[in-house]
Design a protein around this motif. Structure first.
Motif, short mmCIF file in Angstrom:
data_model
loop_
_atom_site.label_atom_id
_atom_site.label_comp_id
_atom_site.label_asym_id
_atom_site.label_seq_id
_atom_site.Cartn_x
_atom_site.Cartn_y
_atom_site.Cartn_z
N GLY A 1 -14.04 3.74 6.63
CA GLY A 1 -13.44 4.38 5.46
C GLY A 1 -12.01 4.79 5.69
O GLY A 1 -11.34 5.24 4.74
N GLY A 2 -11.49 4.66 6.93
CA GLY A 2 -10.12 5.05 7.23
C GLY A 2 -9.10 4.15 6.55
O GLY A 2 -9.32 2.95 6.39
N ARG A 3 -7.98 4.73 6.15
CA ARG A 3 -6.92 4.00 5.46
C ARG A 3 -5.60 4.15 6.22
O ARG A 3 -5.42 5.10 6.99
N SER A 4 -4.69 3.23 5.98
CA SER A 4 -3.36 3.31 6.58
C SER A 4 -2.36 2.61 5.68
O SER A 4 -2.70 1.65 4.98
N VAL A 5 -1.10 3.09 5.70
CA VAL A 5 -0.02 2.48 4.92
C VAL A 5 1.19 2.33 5.83
O VAL A 5 1.36 3.08 6.79
N ALA B 1 -9.60 0.91 10.17
CA ALA B 1 -10.82 0.86 9.36
C ALA B 1 -12.06 0.65 10.21
O ALA B 1 -13.17 1.11 9.85
N ARG C 1 -4.25 -2.13 10.44
CA ARG C 1 -5.07 -1.73 9.28
C ARG C 1 -6.54 -1.99 9.57
O ARG C 1 -7.41 -1.15 9.28
N THR C 2 -6.83 -3.13 10.17
CA THR C 2 -8.21 -3.46 10.53
C THR C 2 -8.73 -2.54 11.62
O THR C 2 -9.88 -2.07 11.57
N ASP D 1 0.84 -1.21 0.00
CA ASP D 1 0.00 0.00 0.00
C ASP D 1 0.87 1.25 0.00
O ASP D 1 0.56 2.23 -0.69
N PRO E 1 -9.94 9.66 4.02
CA PRO E 1 -9.94 10.46 2.78
C PRO E 1 -11.06 11.50 2.76
O PRO E 1 -12.22 11.20 3.05
N ALA F 1 -2.02 7.21 8.70
CA ALA F 1 -3.44 6.86 8.76
C ALA F 1 -4.26 8.12 8.49
O ALA F 1 -3.90 9.21 8.92
N HIS G 1 -3.15 13.94 6.89
CA HIS G 1 -3.06 12.60 7.45
C HIS G 1 -2.26 12.66 8.74
O HIS G 1 -1.63 13.67 9.05
#
Length: 467
Positions: free
Chosen positions: A374-378, A369, A365-366, A261, A395, A392, A345
């Motif tokens: 709708g939250g994302r993380s890399v 979310a 990651r779980t 990601d 968007p 995290a 972010h």
């Protein structure tokens, strides 16, 4: 004490300062001194002092302590946790004018510097003397070496050289009451009781203000090689790390892992070149620093061939020049441009045992979310030394749900017995989560140390712990 009372005490303090220290006063306070690089709102202190000498620092602290005025030390203001953010009604004390190289001792392989010296200046001075100072951060041109020590900065080459505390042989520091403690030393072996320098390194300016440092230098590397490796799974990452430690030995200077990601977003940043032109379940940047271009290059190539044959590496690009090395690092350092790519972010810096990093990434990651639909993380980081970075965000959200994101990340860190801060410090933003990584007994001892050295609580109050 309210702001009015503090302002009165600031006026009292100013009246009690020696003329030289009073001349260090700057008015009005420039915008840059009202915050560090954290996402906290700016705060304007009652006054800003920019001393030029240790004696002036001591005089300012002595007067502030007597008047009960809070003092927040500032270096390059590149911290991410609010440790250098000033306090309303107090003063900010910037060391930016205390900059310069005092001595390079080639025989002892040491450099003595003033605390306000930018890290890049230290690096260049070492290089000009034919030596090497290995601490390296993306903010190298702005951050100050005193702040690096105050936060125990890590950076890209901890796997070989250690954290900042491993690179500092001695410090001079001023206590909250103005006492100057000269613990400068060029000695690696100095087993004479308590190691006082370590009281100040990593304490984020809450126990004393570092004014001078003696740094360790190393032989300048004659050559640098790097490889970007695509791997099929995290088990292969661990096998590659084990093989690199065994086959490359002390040449191994960096081992940086990037989850897919992160890789996809990084390679979309303008100016970043994808060395592999494909995405893998895991991607690793390996760097070596050696003394013989031909021999060390052959050793790196032979190691990669061995990893291919063992099925550890699925694809790889090996540097052929220093330009390639810079390009490879460009993918890893692309996170500094993510604000333009992703928008607002939250950035996190956590410590974990290396073997559990992938499981943590999946769990976190779980958690993100779930806590923020709708939250994302890399995920990416210095896997070779147990330091994982992650970003995290939700968007399109403004403002970002920072508290919910923080809670999701740090509660996952606690479940994995990790550290809420691997290299960025605690400051203000991570203070509520300090107990996730430190026991009640450890925090109680920190408070006892703080009270012993700063009984009036005037030096950088409210940071790291509540005394």
């Amino acid at each position: 004490m309210d702001d009015t009372g503090r302002a009165g005490n600031v006026a009292l303090m100013l009246g009690g300062l020696p003329e030289a220290a009073a001349r260090a006063l700057v008015d009005p306070v420039p915008p840059r001194n009202r915050n560090d690089w954290s996402a906290l709102s700016p705060e304007t202190p009652a006054a800003l002092f920019c001393p030029r000498t240790t004696a002036e620092v001591a005089a300012i602290l002595r007067a502030a302590d007597a008047a009960g005025v809070s003092v927040v030390p500032q270096g390059g203001l590149t911290g991410l946790c609010g440790g250098a953010r000033p306090i309303a009604g107090g003063i900010a004390l910037s060391l930016e004018k205390m900059a310069g190289i005092e001595e390079i001792d080639e025989a002892s392989a040491t450099m003595t510097v003033l605390a306000g010296t930018p890290l890049e200046t230290v690096q260049r001075a070492a290089a000009e003397a034919g030596m090497y100072f290995p601490l390296d951060l993306g903010a190298r041109g702005s951050c100050a070496i005193g702040g690096n020590a105050g936060t125990n900065a890590g950076g890209n080459r901890v796997i070989r050289y250690g954290m900042t505390r491993d690179l500092v042989l001695g410090v001079e520091a001023v206590l909250p009451d103005g006492t100057v403690v000269n613990a400068l030393s060029k000695l690696i072996k100095n087993n004479t009781g308590y190691d006082l320098r370590q009281l100040f390194i990593g304490s984020e300016g809450t126990l004393g203000i570092i004014t001078r440092l003696t740094l360790r230098l190393f032989p300048a590397p004659a050559c640098t090689h790097a490889a970007i490796c695509g791997l099929p799974d995290y088990d292969a990452v661990l096998r590659l790390l084990s093989g690199a430690r065994r086959r490359l030995g002390p040449m191994l200077s960096a081992f940086e892992a990037m989850w897919p990601d992160y890789w996809q977003i990084a390679c979309a940043v303008p100016g970043v070149r994808d060395p592999l032109e494909s995405c893998h379940p895991h991607t690793v940047l390996i760097e070596t620093q050696g003394m013989d271009e031909q021999i060390d290059g052959q050793r790196m190539a032979a190691f990669l061939e061995e990893m291919f044959e063992a099925g550890v590496v699925a694809d790889a690009a090996l540097s052929q020049s220093l330009a390639d090395v810079r390009d490879f690092w460009g993918v890893r350092d692309a996170a500094s441009e993510f604000k333009a790519t992703l928008g607002p972010h939250h950035a996190y810096d956590v410590g974990l045992t290396t073997g559990r990093m992938d499981a943590f990434a999946h769990a976190c990651r779980t958690a993100v979310a779930t806590a923020v639909p709708g939250g994302r993380s890399v995920y990416y980081g210095h896997v070779g030394d147990g330091n994982l970075h992650l970003l995290a965000w939700l968007p399109g959200a403004s403002p970002q749900p920072g508290e919910a994101l923080d809670r999701a990340v740090y509660e996952t860190v606690r479940r994995f017995d990790g550290s809420v801060s691997a290299e960025h410090g605690i400051g203000i933003t991570k203070k509520p989560y300090l107990a996730y990584s430190r026991s009640a007994e450890e925090i109680a001892l920190m408070k006892r140390l703080k009270h012993a050295l700063d009984p009036r609580g005037t030096l950088n109050p409210g940071k790291v712990i509540d005394a």
